[in-house]
Write a protein that holds these residues in place. Structure first.
Motif, PDB file in Angstrom:
ATOM      1  N   GLN A   1     -12.394  84.578   3.540  1.00  0.00           N
ATOM      2  CA  GLN A   1     -12.404  83.089   3.265  1.00  0.00           C
ATOM      3  C   GLN A   1     -12.102  82.801   1.857  1.00  0.00           C
ATOM      4  O   GLN A   1     -11.384  81.871   1.519  1.00  0.00           O
ATOM      5  CB  GLN A   1     -14.042  82.711   3.498  1.00  0.00           C
ATOM      6  CG  GLN A   1     -14.378  82.615   5.010  1.00  0.00           C
ATOM      7  CD  GLN A   1     -15.717  82.248   5.245  1.00  0.00           C
ATOM      8  OE1 GLN A   1     -16.340  81.592   4.331  1.00  0.00           O
ATOM      9  NE2 GLN A   1     -16.440  82.163   6.362  1.00  0.00           N
ATOM     10  N   ALA A   2     -12.676  83.757   1.029  1.00  0.00           N
ATOM     11  CA  ALA A   2     -12.312  83.486  -0.491  1.00  0.00           C
ATOM     12  C   ALA A   2     -10.955  83.848  -0.694  1.00  0.00           C
ATOM     13  O   ALA A   2     -10.331  83.023  -1.523  1.00  0.00           O
ATOM     14  CB  ALA A   2     -13.151  84.457  -1.124  1.00  0.00           C
TER      15      ALA A   2
ATOM     16  N   LEU B   1     -12.517  77.634  -7.104  1.00  0.00           N
ATOM     17  CA  LEU B   1     -12.929  78.801  -7.894  1.00  0.00           C
ATOM     18  C   LEU B   1     -14.510  78.691  -7.575  1.00  0.00           C
ATOM     19  O   LEU B   1     -15.198  79.839  -7.306  1.00  0.00           O
ATOM     20  CB  LEU B   1     -12.673  78.928  -9.233  1.00  0.00           C
ATOM     21  CG  LEU B   1     -11.185  79.176  -9.527  1.00  0.00           C
ATOM     22  CD1 LEU B   1     -11.081  78.986 -11.227  1.00  0.00           C
ATOM     23  CD2 LEU B   1     -11.128  80.517  -9.337  1.00  0.00           C
ATOM     24  N   GLU B   2     -15.106  77.618  -7.630  1.00  0.00           N
ATOM     25  CA  GLU B   2     -16.569  77.537  -7.563  1.00  0.00           C
ATOM     26  C   GLU B   2     -16.961  77.990  -6.174  1.00  0.00           C
ATOM     27  O   GLU B   2     -17.955  78.614  -5.703  1.00  0.00           O
ATOM     28  CB  GLU B   2     -16.894  75.985  -7.603  1.00  0.00           C
ATOM     29  CG  GLU B   2     -16.779  75.516  -9.238  1.00  0.00           C
ATOM     30  CD  GLU B   2     -17.080  74.160  -9.361  1.00  0.00           C
ATOM     31  OE1 GLU B   2     -17.401  73.519  -8.572  1.00  0.00           O
ATOM     32  OE2 GLU B   2     -16.867  73.767 -10.583  1.00  0.00           O
ATOM     33  N   GLY B   3     -16.093  77.375  -5.249  1.00  0.00           N
ATOM     34  CA  GLY B   3     -16.498  78.014  -3.767  1.00  0.00           C
ATOM     35  C   GLY B   3     -16.316  79.597  -3.607  1.00  0.00           C
ATOM     36  O   GLY B   3     -16.923  80.142  -2.733  1.00  0.00           O
ATOM     37  N   SER B   4     -15.337  80.180  -4.563  1.00  0.00           N
ATOM     38  CA  SER B   4     -15.184  81.528  -4.094  1.00  0.00           C
ATOM     39  C   SER B   4     -16.562  82.232  -5.021  1.00  0.00           C
ATOM     40  O   SER B   4     -16.695  83.220  -4.351  1.00  0.00           O
ATOM     41  CB  SER B   4     -13.766  81.821  -5.038  1.00  0.00           C
ATOM     42  OG  SER B   4     -12.622  81.592  -4.136  1.00  0.00           O
ATOM     43  N   GLN B   5     -16.955  81.496  -5.982  1.00  0.00           N
ATOM     44  CA  GLN B   5     -18.156  82.200  -6.657  1.00  0.00           C
ATOM     45  C   GLN B   5     -19.109  82.074  -5.679  1.00  0.00           C
ATOM     46  O   GLN B   5     -20.053  83.047  -5.849  1.00  0.00           O
ATOM     47  CB  GLN B   5     -18.377  81.473  -8.002  1.00  0.00           C
ATOM     48  CG  GLN B   5     -19.551  81.689  -8.725  1.00  0.00           C
ATOM     49  CD  GLN B   5     -19.260  83.080  -9.521  1.00  0.00           C
ATOM     50  OE1 GLN B   5     -18.536  82.774 -10.715  1.00  0.00           O
ATOM     51  NE2 GLN B   5     -19.756  84.041  -9.133  1.00  0.00           N
ATOM     52  N   ASP B   6     -19.345  80.898  -5.061  1.00  0.00           N
ATOM     53  CA  ASP B   6     -20.532  80.793  -3.883  1.00  0.00           C
ATOM     54  C   ASP B   6     -20.451  81.930  -3.046  1.00  0.00           C
ATOM     55  O   ASP B   6     -21.458  82.389  -2.751  1.00  0.00           O
ATOM     56  CB  ASP B   6     -20.545  79.416  -3.427  1.00  0.00           C
ATOM     57  CG  ASP B   6     -20.910  78.456  -4.399  1.00  0.00           C
ATOM     58  OD1 ASP B   6     -21.488  78.661  -5.368  1.00  0.00           O
ATOM     59  OD2 ASP B   6     -20.565  77.185  -3.926  1.00  0.00           O
ATOM     60  N   ILE B   7     -19.222  82.112  -2.622  1.00  0.00           N
ATOM     61  CA  ILE B   7     -19.044  83.361  -1.552  1.00  0.00           C
ATOM     62  C   ILE B   7     -19.546  84.770  -2.218  1.00  0.00           C
ATOM     63  O   ILE B   7     -20.215  85.533  -1.411  1.00  0.00           O
ATOM     64  CB  ILE B   7     -17.626  83.372  -1.103  1.00  0.00           C
ATOM     65  CG1 ILE B   7     -17.303  82.055  -0.101  1.00  0.00           C
ATOM     66  CG2 ILE B   7     -17.306  84.782  -0.379  1.00  0.00           C
ATOM     67  CD1 ILE B   7     -15.932  81.845   0.236  1.00  0.00           C
TER      68      ILE B   7
ATOM     69  N   PHE C   1     -12.257  82.679 -15.495  1.00  0.00           N
ATOM     70  CA  PHE C   1     -11.237  81.916 -14.826  1.00  0.00           C
ATOM     71  C   PHE C   1     -11.350  80.545 -14.614  1.00  0.00           C
ATOM     72  O   PHE C   1     -10.214  79.892 -14.679  1.00  0.00           O
ATOM     73  CB  PHE C   1     -11.025  82.767 -13.275  1.00  0.00           C
ATOM     74  CG  PHE C   1     -10.847  83.966 -13.498  1.00  0.00           C
ATOM     75  CD1 PHE C   1      -9.607  84.604 -13.969  1.00  0.00           C
ATOM     76  CD2 PHE C   1     -11.751  85.003 -13.072  1.00  0.00           C
ATOM     77  CE1 PHE C   1      -9.416  86.087 -13.838  1.00  0.00           C
ATOM     78  CE2 PHE C   1     -11.781  86.409 -13.073  1.00  0.00           C
ATOM     79  CZ  PHE C   1     -10.701  86.951 -13.513  1.00  0.00           C
ATOM     80  N   LYS C   2     -12.541  79.981 -14.578  1.00  0.00           N
ATOM     81  CA  LYS C   2     -12.729  78.414 -14.471  1.00  0.00           C
ATOM     82  C   LYS C   2     -12.440  77.938 -16.063  1.00  0.00           C
ATOM     83  O   LYS C   2     -11.841  76.800 -15.967  1.00  0.00           O
ATOM     84  CB  LYS C   2     -14.179  78.171 -14.121  1.00  0.00           C
ATOM     85  CG  LYS C   2     -14.739  78.572 -12.698  1.00  0.00           C
ATOM     86  CD  LYS C   2     -16.222  78.476 -12.325  1.00  0.00           C
ATOM     87  CE  LYS C   2     -16.396  77.011 -12.646  1.00  0.00           C
ATOM     88  NZ  LYS C   2     -17.703  76.979 -12.314  1.00  0.00           N
TER      89      LYS C   2
END
Length: 665
Positions: A440-441, A485-491, A525-526
């Motif tokens: 997903q990420a 990027l925030e979504g990938s961090q959550d994953i 990266f953010k």
């Protein structure tokens, strides 16, 4: 004529950069030896060995880009000659009066290609493809071979970057060299009513200079018109330079175009880790037989303070030199002239500040990677020690016991093997859930996301005059990318929590020694994304409306931004992949050890059952293995500490040198 050795010339920059390059080469060999030692002892998981390979690549291929930026006739090319090429006994970069370097020029070394000057025709500006795209189309470049043994041949080939051509006003407008809104910056017309423009859009000089071989890259950029018309320079190349030298003339001071270059293309675009130096060149124009050295020094001091105040930088970021006198002094070995030119101070500040910063970044990455790899290997050795101790106790318990005791141990082994199979099934389920989240990420961090977002932005720019309202969709684009990027961090957080809970369960149920995986941090990266957004925001303002009305320029701008975004997202995806592998590497290697342990114990009991193995002999074998494991533990600690000490020593040497030279950074 061959260049004399760098060491013989005694240049501070050259010597120190060469020493840093040598340290990196030695350290890479030490890392290779460490990786081989881990592999020989079965202590390196695939993730650990991959991490070591990346550390080796990072240390060996660590490029340092120094960009030279100036308006025309500031002595920029002469400064490059004085800093890097005086050992050739003549000028290498063209440095005659007036406009010399007409197109952005990179000096680098790629051993896979022969020495050459590659030139990209200026007509490619009329197409939307970025410089990065053109780099992949070698047939589109003119290649001029270089005989690197001949200084004259090198200089002759490099002279090609000064070539110009004459075009109509309309063509000049399409190429970005004519602006009806700001006629003061337009080049003069020829008697025939034509406009003289650079013949080449970009040049890459592949040259086996000792410093270029060590990883130095020199970026030579021409005046305001060329910088402003090539968005990839300000969006990608300049921001990623580790140091930028902005050259002014002591005879001109800070002109309007100088201030425009600084405010629009340097102040916003240089990343926080970069080193920015202002070089006030041509101080020899202030040398006067009727003026004392003290008065000259006071004049230079006032100019430095004036420049610092005008550009809003600390005064120790402004250094005054004479590049021309420095070059002459070095070639003629006139030590007094070299001292008067003040080039040594610039060299010292540049090398010590620059190398200190680069080593700090490398230092943190290397130490973090080594600590994680060593900790994983130590956990594995601890598990081996525990398993060998249990085997030894198990075999010792069989001495003097009857066949029923041995059958009891075999039954226990069968029961433990059954439990292990159940454990493997649990791990497989865990791995499937982890891979689903990772995919997903990776899907969101892939190139399609950037392509989709920027295609939407480009569509809104197409065929329209830019207004202030266009900053809103631009910033919304970056806001959506931040959400990715925030979504990938959550994953990653979900994966970390899932693994941590599972590891506790595996440790409790099956006797593993798994440590909770580290938390993945994508904040860097953010921050990179935010810097790209802020540094290019002004490109979408009303002040850039005329340029943006050109579809080619808008397309090149979006393509240049896309290139930087791809680099950020690819780096984030790679970091996430490596983190994921490292998080489960300890589980993989402990499963492998547990499986091997079952095989060895089963074979041992079987051989004892068949009277094929003496208990005393097996106990001695186990004792020897215990000694070997304890020695491996000591060796691992010593090797890890030695590697870390090598990194620390290099860092201390660079810091001490930087402090001695009043580091402006």
């Amino acid at each position: 004529m061959e260049a004399t050795s760098v060491a013989a010339e005694g240049q501070t920059f050259n010597q120190r950069f060469d020493e840093y390059g040598q340290w990196r080469e030695v350290f890479v060999k030490e890392l290779q030896a460490f990786a081989q030692w881990l592999a020989e002892r079965g202590l390196g998981s695939s993730a650990a060995l991959e991490r070591l390979a990346r550390l080796q690549e990072q240390a060996f291929d660590d490029k340092i880009t120094v960009a030279f930026v100036a308006e025309y006739s500031r002595g920029k090319s002469e400064l490059i000659n004085a800093l890097f090429f005086s050992s050739y006994g003549r000028r290498i970069m063209p440095a005659s009066a007036g406009r010399t370097t007409m197109c952005p020029t990179e000096l680098t070394w790629d051993a896979a290609r022969p020495p050459s000057v590659q030139l990209l025709p200026i007509e490619t500006r009329k197409l939307s493809a970025s410089l990065a795209d053109w780099r992949l189309k070698g047939s589109s470049w003119l290649t001029v071979p270089i005989d690197a043994r001949s200084a004259d041949d090198v200089a002759k080939a490099v002279q090609r970057v000064t070539e110009t051509t004459q075009v109509s006003q309309e063509e000049a407008r399409r190429l970005g060299f004519w602006n009806d809104e700001d006629p003061a910056d337009n080049p003069p017309l020829t008697p025939a009513g034509l406009v003289e423009v650079p013949r080449w859009r970009h040049a890459v000089i592949n040259f086996p200079h000792p410093l270029l071989k060590k990883g130095l890259v020199i970026l030579d950029t021409p005046g305001l018109n060329a910088i402003g018309a090539e968005p990839e320079l300000t969006v990608s190349l300049l921001p990623q330079a580790q140091a930028v030298l902005f050259i002014l003339g002591a005879d001109t001071g800070v002109t309007r175009s100088d201030r425009q270059i600084w405010q629009e293309h340097l102040l916003r675009h240089i990343d926080a880790v970069g080193l920015r130096l202002i070089v006030l060149n041509k101080i020899d124009t202030l040398w006067d037989a009727l003026t004392s050295k003290e008065e000259q020094a006071e004049q230079i001091r006032r100019q430095r303070h004036g420049v610092a105040q005008t550009l809003g930088v600390p005064v120790n970021h402004v250094l005054a030199v004479s590049a021309q006198k420095a070059l002459v002094g070095k070639i003629t070995r006139d030590a007094a002239l070299v001292r008067a030119s003040a080039i040594r101070q610039l060299e010292s500040v540049l090398v010590d500040s620059l190398l200190g910063q680069r080593h700090l970044i490398l230092h943190q990455s290397l130490l973090t990677g080594l600590a994680e790899i060593s900790a994983e290997a130590q956990r594995l050795l601890g598990m081996r020690l525990r398993d060998l101790t249990e085997q030894s106790q198990e075999i010792a318990g069989l001495q003097g016991k009857n066949a029923s005791a041995r059958r009891s141990i075999r039954a226990r082994l069968a029961r433990e093997r059954k439990e292990f199979d159940a454990c493997v099934n649990k791990v497989l389920g865990l791995r499937a859930a982890q891979n689903k989240l990772l995919n997903q990420a990776f899907h969101e961090l892939g190139g399609k996301t950037i392509k989709r977002e920027l295609a939407e932005l480009a569509a809104q720019l197409q065929g329209k005059m830019l207004t202030l309202g266009f900053q809103k969709p631009y910033l919304k684009t970056f806001a959506r990318l931040q959400e990715v990027l925030e979504g990938s961090q959550d994953i990653a957080g979900q994966i970390q929590r899932m693994l941590a809970e599972s590891y506790v369960s595996l440790n409790t149920e099956f006797g593993f020694s798994l440590a909770a995986p580290a938390t993945l941090d994508l904040s860097a990266f953010k921050a990179d994304l935010q810097k790209i957004a802020e540094s290019n925001r002004h490109m979408f303002s009303v002040g850039n409306a005329f340029k943006m009305s050109s579809g080619e320029f808008a397309d090149r701008l979006v393509a240049a931004i896309a290139m930087r975004l791809r680099a950020v997202f690819e780096a984030a995806a790679n970091e996430m992949e490596l983190w994921s592998k490292a998080s489960t590497a300890q589980l993989d290697i402990q499963l492998k050890e547990r499986r091997h342990n079952f095989v060895v114990r089963s074979e041992t009991i079987e051989r004892i059952q068949q009277a094929d193995l003496d208990l005393g002999t097996r106990l001695r074998e186990l004792d020897d293995r215990l000694i070997d494991v304890r020695q491996d533990q000591l060796q691992l600690q010593r090797r890890s500490e030695a590697l870390a000490q090598t990194v620390h020593d290099a860092g201390r040497a660079l810091q001490a040198a930087a402090q001695a030279h009043s580091d402006p950074a």
